[in-house]
Scaffold this motif. Structure first.
Motif, short mmCIF file in Angstrom:
data_model
loop_
_atom_site.label_atom_id
_atom_site.label_comp_id
_atom_site.label_asym_id
_atom_site.label_seq_id
_atom_site.Cartn_x
_atom_site.Cartn_y
_atom_site.Cartn_z
N HIS A 41 0.76 -1.09 0.01
CA HIS A 41 0.04 -0.04 0.13
C HIS A 41 0.78 1.33 -0.02
O HIS A 41 0.42 2.25 0.62
CB HIS A 41 -1.03 -0.09 1.22
N GLN A 104 -8.08 1.23 -7.10
CA GLN A 104 -7.31 0.49 -6.36
C GLN A 104 -5.87 0.30 -6.86
O GLN A 104 -5.11 0.42 -6.05
CB GLN A 104 -8.06 -0.59 -5.74
N ARG A 185 -15.91 3.23 -8.31
CA ARG A 185 -16.87 2.78 -6.80
C ARG A 185 -17.35 4.34 -6.55
O ARG A 185 -17.32 5.36 -6.70
CB ARG A 185 -15.54 2.76 -5.87
N TRP A 187 -18.41 6.74 -3.49
CA TRP A 187 -17.87 7.15 -2.39
C TRP A 187 -19.12 8.17 -1.88
O TRP A 187 -19.76 8.96 -2.44
CB TRP A 187 -16.70 7.94 -2.44
N ASP A 188 -19.22 7.90 -0.45
CA ASP A 188 -20.13 8.60 0.38
C ASP A 188 -19.31 9.89 1.08
O ASP A 188 -18.41 9.84 1.63
CB ASP A 188 -20.86 7.86 1.17
N GLU A 191 -18.55 10.39 4.69
CA GLU A 191 -17.70 9.11 5.35
C GLU A 191 -16.81 9.71 6.47
O GLU A 191 -16.60 9.29 7.33
CB GLU A 191 -16.87 8.49 4.25
N ARG A 208 -13.79 9.72 11.41
CA ARG A 208 -14.32 8.76 10.44
C ARG A 208 -15.60 8.10 10.97
O ARG A 208 -15.52 7.54 12.04
CB ARG A 208 -13.36 7.89 10.10
N ALA A 210 -18.40 4.98 10.89
CA ALA A 210 -18.32 3.84 10.49
C ALA A 210 -19.56 3.44 9.71
O ALA A 210 -20.60 2.70 9.81
CB ALA A 210 -18.64 2.86 11.80
N GLN A 212 -20.79 1.93 5.56
CA GLN A 212 -20.27 0.70 4.78
C GLN A 212 -19.35 1.16 3.81
O GLN A 212 -19.16 2.19 3.20
CB GLN A 212 -21.56 0.35 3.90
N ALA A 213 -18.17 0.43 3.35
CA ALA A 213 -17.30 0.63 2.31
C ALA A 213 -17.84 0.89 0.88
O ALA A 213 -19.06 0.39 0.67
CB ALA A 213 -16.36 -0.69 2.21
N PRO A 214 -17.33 1.97 0.44
CA PRO A 214 -17.95 2.34 -1.02
C PRO A 214 -17.92 0.94 -1.74
O PRO A 214 -17.11 0.19 -2.07
CB PRO A 214 -16.57 3.36 -1.69
N GLN A 215 -19.06 0.83 -2.62
CA GLN A 215 -19.23 -0.24 -3.76
C GLN A 215 -18.94 0.09 -4.97
O GLN A 215 -19.00 1.36 -5.35
CB GLN A 215 -20.58 -0.34 -3.40
#
Length: 277
Positions: A41, A104, A185, A187-188, A191, A208, A210, A212-215
């Protein structure tokens, strides 16, 4: 044919060892140059203006393994620019034991190594395989397919100077490779959650939430959709725009995948009707 093997994992990582073995079995002379510690990463970071050590930690005269106290991009640059990697036809990065879809790849050290190789004029392949926690991991099929693609990239004439990635799901529904585009993806913006302001310094801090991860948007012909439907995805990351243009490279990649599918026994009938959306 000579290949440089690198990636974001250390030399003892199961995926990288499987990839090395598959390349050797395929007839490549394999020079392995990898970071001394897990470095997935770190994106395309390098270590400028510092002394970097490189030491042989395994292999033999024909297929040596070197370890670098730097990033995956450092590994590629040291191998190529020092003359350690001579007459290399293709660069393979991975196998890294998780998927790398959509944007990613911008944060992945494994992908960055492949991109760096292409910027230096070499065709390259970044390889990823999904691993399910608690399940036994087998990289045999993934490494065999990646070695086939590497052979086609290395032998292409004129050279197909591009970086591509292959993502293999943990459970294959079909052995047919799919040429895909990177998925997007959603993104909200919320977040980061609520902010607080320090009354003295004026420093704003975000906590941050909690969520849901971006879909991924599951659109047709994307890497995320291919993997979700049980296919191995092949995606173009980058190409040498000086010596080629995007569309001819994609057309040549389609031909490569067609030939590799035949060699690994995949046929159009092997793909279940409607499984690709």
């Amino acid at each position: 044919m000579n290949v440089l093997l690198t990636g974001g994992a250390e030399h003892t990582a199961p995926g990288l060892m499987a990839m090395r073995q598959a390349l050797i079995i395929s007839g490549f002379n394999v020079l392995t140059v990898v970071p001394e510690t897990e470095s997935e990463h770190v994106a395309c970071s390098i270590s400028p203006n510092v002394a970097i050590s490189i030491v042989q930690v395994g292999g033999d005269d024909k297929n040596p393994i070197y370890q670098v106290d730097g990033t995956p991009v450092d590994c590629v640059r040291i191998a190529m620019l020092s003359g350690l990697a001579r007459d290399v036809s293709v660069v393979v990065s991975g196998i890294y034991g998780q998927l790398c879809l959509g944007e990613q790849s911008l944060y992945s050290g494994t992908s960055a190594a492949a991109r760096e190789a292409t910027s230096l004029g070499y065709p390259s392949l970044a390889v990823f395989q999904q691993v399910i926690e608690g399940a036994s991991v087998g990289f045999d099929w993934c490494s065999t397919v990646a070695a086939e693609i590497a052979a086609w990239l290395g032998a292409s004439s004129p050279p197909m100077c591009c970086a591509i990635s292959i993502n293999v799901p943990a459970i294959l529904q079909s052995r047919s490779l799919k040429l895909t585009q990177p998925a997007l993806r959603v993104w909200d913006p919320a977040e980061l959650g609520q902010s607080t302001v320090d009354e003295v310094t004026g420093r704003v801090t975000f906590i941050r939430s909690a969520l849901q991860a971006p879909q991924f948007e599951m659109q047709t012909n994307t890497d995320a959709t291919a993997v979700a439907t049980g296919h191995a995805s092949v995606t173009q990351l980058e190409c040498d725009v000086v010596n080629s243009t995007e569309h001819p490279v994609r057309e040549r990649l389609e031909e490569v995948i067609k030939n590799v599918n035949v060699r690994i026994g995949a046929t159009p009938q092997a793909c279940q009707s409607g499984c690709c959306g």
